[in-house]
Design an enzyme around this catalytic site. Structure first.
Site, PDB file in Angstrom:
ATOM      1  CG  HIS A  35      -1.104   4.056   3.890  1.00 61.49           C
ATOM      2  ND1 HIS A  35      -1.565   3.605   5.106  1.00 61.49           N
ATOM      3  CD2 HIS A  35      -0.667   2.949   3.227  1.00 61.49           C
ATOM      4  CE1 HIS A  35      -1.425   2.296   5.174  1.00 61.49           C
ATOM      5  NE2 HIS A  35      -0.879   1.876   4.051  1.00 61.49           N
TER       6      HIS A  35
ATOM      7  CB  SER B 161      -0.940   0.003   1.210  1.00 61.65           C
ATOM      8  OG  SER B 161      -0.217  -0.138   2.421  1.00 61.65           O
TER       9      SER B 161
END
Length: 285
Positions: free
Chosen positions: A264, A36
């Site tokens: 992220h 990710s």
């Protein structure tokens, strides 16, 4: 004599214009592998066909492919991937996706691979250290990872070393012409943190920082040992960690202010990472 020399030179120049240079640059056939941190979950625009991978068309692989004029990009990065998903189908919320190494072909010329964080539980590790209440009410998390005097997070990191070496070897076997780059992970915690803006207390922020430094050093060492390049994302992301303001940070905090998964990269981060990746693969560092 002068006329003959001029005629010969003109003929030679004409011939040179008709013959392509022997070392003309070939457009890259680029394969992006990873988890990710590479795929860009929730960063607009999310694209298919593997929607369960939460892959953005503005992740660093897509931006790098544009920057270098790649003729082909096969982006198979997928949220939740670990090293086993390089070799076997990965289960996602929206169905299984093929092994990532299946994207490699003998004519592949460039590979980036950002993997390993899920093997050691990086995201869960950071989330475990979230602490809405400071000590003495809230507990530090860093001592949870010490067993019998040993840091279990570092033990798991060291256990990953041979798998990464094997992975690079297996990439090379499937794509013998490719230049291979292992990509490191960004800065997720600044020294001493910024509690309560990001609710990770000072000791835990420093522990997260130290363990990520160790993890990235491991990736760099394994890449070098396997004859691959290493792309450092930790250094360029200093000053863009989750403690910084929206519009500055590259990594979103637990409650994102920009479209991205917690802890992220956001779209700005992907652009910053693409600069680093482009510089590395074009040799203009």
């Amino acid at each position: 004599m002068v006329r003959r020399t001029f005629t010969l030179l003109a003929a030679l120049l004409l011939a040179l214009t008709l013959v392509p240079p022997a070392h003309a640059a070939q457009a890259e056939i680029y394969v992006a592998l990873g988890d990710s941190a590479a795929s860009g979950p929730l960063v607009p625009n999310q694209i298919g066909p593997d929607f369960g991978c939460l892959r953005s068309d503005r992740n660093y692989a897509h931006l790098t492919a544009q920057n270098i004029g790649a003729s082909t990009l096969r982006d198979v990065t997928c949220s939740g991937a670990d090293t086993t998903d390089m070799y076997q189908p990965q289960s996602t919320e929206l169905g299984d996706v093929p092994p990532q190494l299946d994207a490699l072909t003998p004519d592949t010329t460039l590979v980036t691979v950002q993997i390993g964080a899920n093997d050691v539980g990086l995201t869960g590790f950071i989330e475990d250290c979230l602490n809405l209440l400071p000590p003495p009410i809230g507990d530090a998390c860093n001592d949870d990872y010490i067993e019998n005097g040993q840091d279990t997070w570092r033990l798991k990191t060291d256990a990953l070393r041979p798998r990464l070496t094997t992975l690079v070897s297996d990439i090379r076997a499937r794509a013998p012409q490719a230049r291979i780059f292992v990509v490191g992970y960004a800065t997720y915690a600044r020294p001493n943190g910024c509690y309560p803006r990001v609710p990770i207390i000072r000791a835990d922020a420093n522990y997260i920082r130290a363990t990520l430094l160790y993890f990235n050093q491991m990736l760099a060492e394994q890449a070098a040992g396997a004859g691959a390049g290493f792309i450092d994302l930790q250094t360029p992301s200093v000053g863009h960690d989750p403690c910084t303001a929206p519009g500055v940070r590259w990594i979103e905090p637990y409650v994102p202010a920009a479209p991205a998964a917690p802890f992220h990269p956001n779209a700005l981060g992907m652009r910053g990472f693409a600069v680093a990746v482009t510089a590395a693969v074009t040799g203009v560092l």
